[in-house]
Design a protein around this motif. Structure first.
Motif, PDB file in Angstrom:
ATOM      1  N   ALA A  42     -63.911 -30.211   1.746  1.00 24.77           N
ATOM      2  CA  ALA A  42     -63.054 -30.790   1.057  1.00 24.77           C
ATOM      3  C   ALA A  42     -63.330 -31.815   0.304  1.00 24.77           C
ATOM      4  O   ALA A  42     -64.284 -32.481   0.611  1.00 24.77           O
ATOM      5  N   PRO A  43     -62.575 -32.056  -0.954  1.00 23.18           N
ATOM      6  CA  PRO A  43     -63.015 -33.049  -1.569  1.00 23.18           C
ATOM      7  C   PRO A  43     -62.728 -34.435  -1.220  1.00 23.18           C
ATOM      8  O   PRO A  43     -61.561 -34.610  -0.342  1.00 23.18           O
ATOM      9  N   ASP A  44     -63.536 -35.332  -1.425  1.00 21.80           N
ATOM     10  CA  ASP A  44     -63.385 -36.698  -0.761  1.00 21.80           C
ATOM     11  C   ASP A  44     -62.667 -37.787  -1.804  1.00 21.80           C
ATOM     12  O   ASP A  44     -63.021 -38.041  -2.943  1.00 21.80           O
ATOM     13  N   LEU A  45     -61.125 -37.732  -1.342  1.00 17.45           N
ATOM     14  CA  LEU A  45     -60.380 -38.526  -2.349  1.00 17.45           C
ATOM     15  C   LEU A  45     -59.569 -39.631  -1.607  1.00 17.45           C
ATOM     16  O   LEU A  45     -59.370 -39.425  -0.333  1.00 17.45           O
ATOM     17  N   PRO A  46     -59.335 -40.482  -2.309  1.00 22.66           N
ATOM     18  CA  PRO A  46     -58.750 -41.658  -1.497  1.00 22.66           C
ATOM     19  C   PRO A  46     -57.475 -41.271  -0.979  1.00 22.66           C
ATOM     20  O   PRO A  46     -56.442 -40.672  -1.835  1.00 22.66           O
ATOM     21  N   GLY A  47     -57.170 -41.639   0.042  1.00 21.72           N
ATOM     22  CA  GLY A  47     -55.791 -41.433   0.609  1.00 21.72           C
ATOM     23  C   GLY A  47     -55.749 -39.973   0.984  1.00 21.72           C
ATOM     24  O   GLY A  47     -54.431 -39.699   1.448  1.00 21.72           O
ATOM     25  N   ALA A  48     -56.726 -39.109   1.354  1.00 19.00           N
ATOM     26  CA  ALA A  48     -56.568 -37.943   1.637  1.00 19.00           C
ATOM     27  C   ALA A  48     -57.505 -37.677   2.906  1.00 19.00           C
ATOM     28  O   ALA A  48     -58.616 -38.231   2.995  1.00 19.00           O
ATOM     29  N   GLY A  49     -57.080 -36.735   3.674  1.00 15.03           N
ATOM     30  CA  GLY A  49     -57.623 -36.479   5.053  1.00 15.03           C
ATOM     31  C   GLY A  49     -57.709 -34.869   5.126  1.00 15.03           C
ATOM     32  O   GLY A  49     -56.590 -34.433   4.795  1.00 15.03           O
ATOM     33  N   ALA A  50     -58.555 -34.356   5.677  1.00 16.57           N
ATOM     34  CA  ALA A  50     -58.753 -32.594   5.783  1.00 16.57           C
ATOM     35  C   ALA A  50     -58.422 -32.359   7.167  1.00 16.57           C
ATOM     36  O   ALA A  50     -58.983 -33.082   8.060  1.00 16.57           O
ATOM     37  N   VAL A  51     -57.804 -31.295   7.363  1.00 11.37           N
ATOM     38  CA  VAL A  51     -57.568 -30.537   8.471  1.00 11.37           C
ATOM     39  C   VAL A  51     -57.930 -29.090   8.354  1.00 11.37           C
ATOM     40  O   VAL A  51     -57.542 -28.517   7.228  1.00 11.37           O
ATOM     41  N   GLN A  52     -58.135 -28.286   9.379  1.00  9.75           N
ATOM     42  CA  GLN A  52     -58.765 -27.115   9.182  1.00  9.75           C
ATOM     43  C   GLN A  52     -57.644 -26.194   9.867  1.00  9.75           C
ATOM     44  O   GLN A  52     -56.894 -26.403  10.671  1.00  9.75           O
TER      45      GLN A  52
END
Length: 285
Positions: A42-52
């Motif tokens: 997943a891209p490392d973006l401000p305000g973003a979190g990744a879930v599978q």
């Protein structure tokens, strides 16, 4: 997950279109939850979190979407069971309490569309409408970005498109529309937008434009159906996949990719980008 517990979910952020949408939302300071197969990609973006989650795993998708209010859903990978996967994911979204789903469909989606994969999109749209979710459908025409990729090593675009026209659209324009819808979904409730570029071109005109802008001589050869299937036989792809490839061109020949709309300008707030402008900015690579 981010501490702000974003209520906007985005799928496909490791791909071309989904990443563009995620980038725009991040640039606007909008928190988002990136729903991906592999959180490590997943891209490392401000305000973003990744879930599978995957489209095919309904339970994992339901957990991943818990608390999401608005969801951006790109279409899944081209697989024989893609419609079933789409339906599973839409059902998971409804079960998780998602309120509004924005789905990336295809121009001219219909049960009898010439382009075989457009039939998949129609079936997905029908399931989405029956789900009870509020929705917005983005029916994208062909991607302008892919026109240069159609050119063979010999400088020839080959396919049975005859003199049909396609009102192709850039992925950047689609992402601008999607980001605008996601930031204000209520203004686009149960709407469908046919997203096109500013002109409908034949593949002869596409080849001529690529030649003019890039300096590389590109031609278009209008294949017969037999030629089209024969020229693609060497890839070893399954029959349904080859049918999809060939029917991209026969759908153009049938006029099912023709017809310019103002949807990009109306929703994104700027004119749609032409093939020439796209090539001048990005080249043919």
């Amino acid at each position: 997950m981010t501490t702000s517990a974003p209520t906007l979910g985005v799928t496909g952020s490791t791909g071309r279109l989904g990443r563009r949408v995620a980038d725009r939302l991040a640039a606007a300071g909008v928190p988002q939850r990136l729903v991906v197969r592999d959180p490590g990609r997943a891209p490392d973006l401000p305000g973003a979190g990744a879930v599978q989650a995957t489209y095919a795993d309904g339970e994992a998708a339901r957990r991943a979407l818990d608390g999401v209010e608005t969801l951006f859903m790109v279409s899944g990978a081209e697989e024989p069971d893609r419609v079933a996967q789409h339906k599973t994911f839409i059902d998971a979204a409804a079960a998780a309490g998602v309120g509004h789903l924005v789905y990336v469909s295809f121009f001219g989606a219909a049960p009898d569309a010439t382009f075989t994969l457009a039939r998949d999109h129609w079936a997905t749209e029908e399931h989405l409408r029956a789900s009870g979710l509020r929705y917005t459908v983005l029916r994208d025409n062909l991607y302008i970005d892919f026109f240069p990729m159609m050119v063979g090593e010999d400088g020839v675009i080959r396919g049975p498109a005859a003199d049909g026209r396609a009102a192709a659209v850039t992925q950047d324009d689609i992402a601008d529309v999607a980001a605008a819808v996601l930031r204000d979904p209520g203004a686009h409730e149960n709407a469908r937008y046919d997203l096109t570029g500013p002109e409908a071109l034949t593949l002869h005109e596409v080849a001529a434009t690529i030649s003019e802008v890039t300096g590389r001589t590109v031609d278009y050869h209008d294949e017969s159906l037999n030629e089209a299937y024969a020229s693609r036989a060497g890839y070893g792809a399954p029959t349904w996949q080859v049918d999809a490839w060939v029917s991209t061109y026969t759908a153009i020949a049938a006029g099912e990719m023709d017809g310019v709309t103002e949807a990009v300008a109306t929703v994104a707030g700027h004119p749609a980008t032409s093939l020439r402008a796209h090539l001048l900015e990005y080249g043919a690579g």
